[in-house]
Design an enzyme around this catalytic site. Structure first.
Site, PDB file in Angstrom:
ATOM      1  N   LYS A  11      33.761  28.051  33.233  1.00  0.00           N
ATOM      2  CA  LYS A  11      34.836  29.045  33.286  1.00  0.00           C
ATOM      3  C   LYS A  11      35.784  28.939  32.074  1.00  0.00           C
ATOM      4  CE  LYS A  11      34.926  29.426  38.372  1.00  0.00           C
ATOM      5  NZ  LYS A  11      35.796  29.221  39.576  1.00  0.00           N
ATOM      6  N   TYR A  51      32.859  38.843  41.746  1.00  0.00           N
ATOM      7  CA  TYR A  51      33.615  38.205  42.820  1.00  0.00           C
ATOM      8  C   TYR A  51      33.948  39.184  43.956  1.00  0.00           C
ATOM      9  CZ  TYR A  51      34.365  33.594  40.680  1.00  0.00           C
ATOM     10  OH  TYR A  51      34.207  32.325  40.190  1.00  0.00           O
ATOM     11  N   ASN A 114      39.258  25.988  37.885  1.00  0.00           N
ATOM     12  CA  ASN A 114      38.528  24.800  38.332  1.00  0.00           C
ATOM     13  C   ASN A 114      37.193  24.610  37.606  1.00  0.00           C
ATOM     14  OD1 ASN A 114      37.168  26.842  39.574  1.00  0.00           O
ATOM     15  ND2 ASN A 114      37.552  26.184  41.667  1.00  0.00           N
ATOM     16  N   HIS A 117      31.699  27.494  38.240  1.00  0.00           N
ATOM     17  CA  HIS A 117      31.227  28.224  39.426  1.00  0.00           C
ATOM     18  C   HIS A 117      29.811  27.759  39.733  1.00  0.00           C
ATOM     19  CE1 HIS A 117      30.051  31.565  42.081  1.00  0.00           C
ATOM     20  NE2 HIS A 117      28.895  31.504  41.434  1.00  0.00           N
ATOM     21  N   GLU A 128      23.165  36.404  41.876  1.00  0.00           N
ATOM     22  CA  GLU A 128      24.060  36.050  40.760  1.00  0.00           C
ATOM     23  C   GLU A 128      23.276  35.819  39.472  1.00  0.00           C
ATOM     24  OE1 GLU A 128      27.511  34.038  43.593  1.00  0.00           O
ATOM     25  OE2 GLU A 128      26.448  32.789  42.143  1.00  0.00           O
TER      26      GLU A 128
HETATM   27  P1  IDP Z   1      33.931  27.986  45.043  1.00  0.00           P
HETATM   28  O1  IDP Z   1      34.066  28.357  43.573  1.00  0.00           O
HETATM   29  O2  IDP Z   1      34.125  26.510  45.266  1.00  0.00           O
HETATM   30  O3  IDP Z   1      32.653  28.512  45.678  1.00  0.00           O
HETATM   31  P2  IDP Z   1      35.326  30.132  46.438  1.00  0.00           P
HETATM   32  O4  IDP Z   1      36.013  29.977  47.758  1.00  0.00           O
HETATM   33  O5  IDP Z   1      34.034  30.882  46.401  1.00  0.00           O
HETATM   34  O6  IDP Z   1      35.166  28.671  45.803  1.00  0.00           O
HETATM   35  O7  IDP Z   1      36.365  30.832  45.471  1.00  0.00           O
HETATM   36  C1  IDP Z   1      35.963  31.392  44.234  1.00  0.00           C
HETATM   37  C2  IDP Z   1      36.943  30.998  43.178  1.00  0.00           C
HETATM   38  O8  IDP Z   1      38.208  31.595  43.477  1.00  0.00           O
HETATM   39  C3  IDP Z   1      37.260  29.497  43.084  1.00  0.00           C
HETATM   40  O9  IDP Z   1      36.311  28.748  42.361  1.00  0.00           O
HETATM   41  C4  IDP Z   1      38.607  29.523  42.392  1.00  0.00           C
HETATM   42  O10 IDP Z   1      38.469  29.779  40.993  1.00  0.00           O
HETATM   43  C5  IDP Z   1      39.262  30.733  43.056  1.00  0.00           C
HETATM   44  N1  IDP Z   1      40.039  30.358  44.262  1.00  0.00           N
HETATM   45  C6  IDP Z   1      39.555  29.975  45.466  1.00  0.00           C
HETATM   46  N2  IDP Z   1      40.552  29.720  46.332  1.00  0.00           N
HETATM   47  C7  IDP Z   1      41.697  29.960  45.655  1.00  0.00           C
HETATM   48  C8  IDP Z   1      43.098  29.889  46.020  1.00  0.00           C
HETATM   49  O11 IDP Z   1      43.472  29.529  47.151  1.00  0.00           O
HETATM   50  N3  IDP Z   1      43.999  30.206  45.026  1.00  0.00           N
HETATM   51  C9  IDP Z   1      43.609  30.603  43.774  1.00  0.00           C
HETATM   52  N4  IDP Z   1      42.324  30.708  43.416  1.00  0.00           N
HETATM   53  C10 IDP Z   1      41.380  30.376  44.340  1.00  0.00           C
HETATM   54 MG    MG Z   2      32.060  30.463  45.967  1.00  0.00          MG
END
Ligand code: IDP
Ligand code: MG
Length: 140
Positions: A11, A51, A114, A117, A128
């Site tokens: 990312k 997304y 983070n 992905h 995807e």
């Molecule tokens: P994942 O990437 O671990 O699968 P997901 O729940 O699919 O997590 O969420 C997609 C992306 O959305 C996350 O990787 C992160 O970048 C962002 N995200 C998820 N939860 C939050 C939140 O509570 N606040 C801000 N961004 C979030």
């Molecule tokens: Mg996810």
């Protein structure tokens, strides 16, 4: 055990800090093969489409803006149980909860920024992967 493919994205927070080599080393050290890779800048529309499953979440718009804040590196990873395996290597969504040695524990800046992905199921991995790559671009 099943040979699988999964979709990885390095990312914008990680490309900005020049971390793609360190992240790729973690992927390869864990036994997954990077069988396709390209660097690109997503448009807002592409980020929203990728997304779309999160469209109703409060963080959706910020997430899409973050994903277009710099280049990303889309990758296809292959290996035994690659979908679950890569989720283990990535660590928890919130780096505060990520296990020692995981990509997110070492590199993530926040729950949003983070660093990586990874697909969450073989079905979503197929969707995807085809979002970013044609079969001609994948060389197992
Ligand atoms: P994942 O990437 O671990 O699968 P997901 O729940 O699919 O997590 O969420 C997609 C992306 O959305 C996350 O990787 C992160 O970048 C962002 N995200 C998820 N939860 C939050 C939140 O509570 N606040 C801000 N961004 C979030
Ligand atoms: Mg996810």
């Amino acid at each position: 055990m099943t040979l699988q493919q999964t979709l990885s994205i390095i990312k914008p927070d990680a490309t900005r800090r020049n971390l793609s080599g360190k992240i790729n080393a973690k992927i390869e050290d864990a036994g997954l093969r990077i069988i396709a890779q390209k660097r690109l800048c997503l448009t807002k529309e592409q980020a929203q489409k990728f997304y779309a499953v999160h469209a109703e979440r409060s963080f959706f718009n910020d997430l899409c803006d973050y994903m277009i804040s710099g280049p990303v590196i889309a990758q296809v990873l292959e290996g035994e149980d690659a979908v679950v395996r890569y989720r283990e290597i990535m660590g928890a969504t919130n780096p505060a909860n990520a296990a020692e040695g995981t990509i997110r524990k070492e590199f993530a800046e926040s729950i949003e920024a983070n660093s990586v992905h990874g697909s969450d199921s073989p079905e979503n991995a197929a969707t995807e992967i085809s979002f970013f790559f044609s079969t001609l671009e994948i060389a197992g």
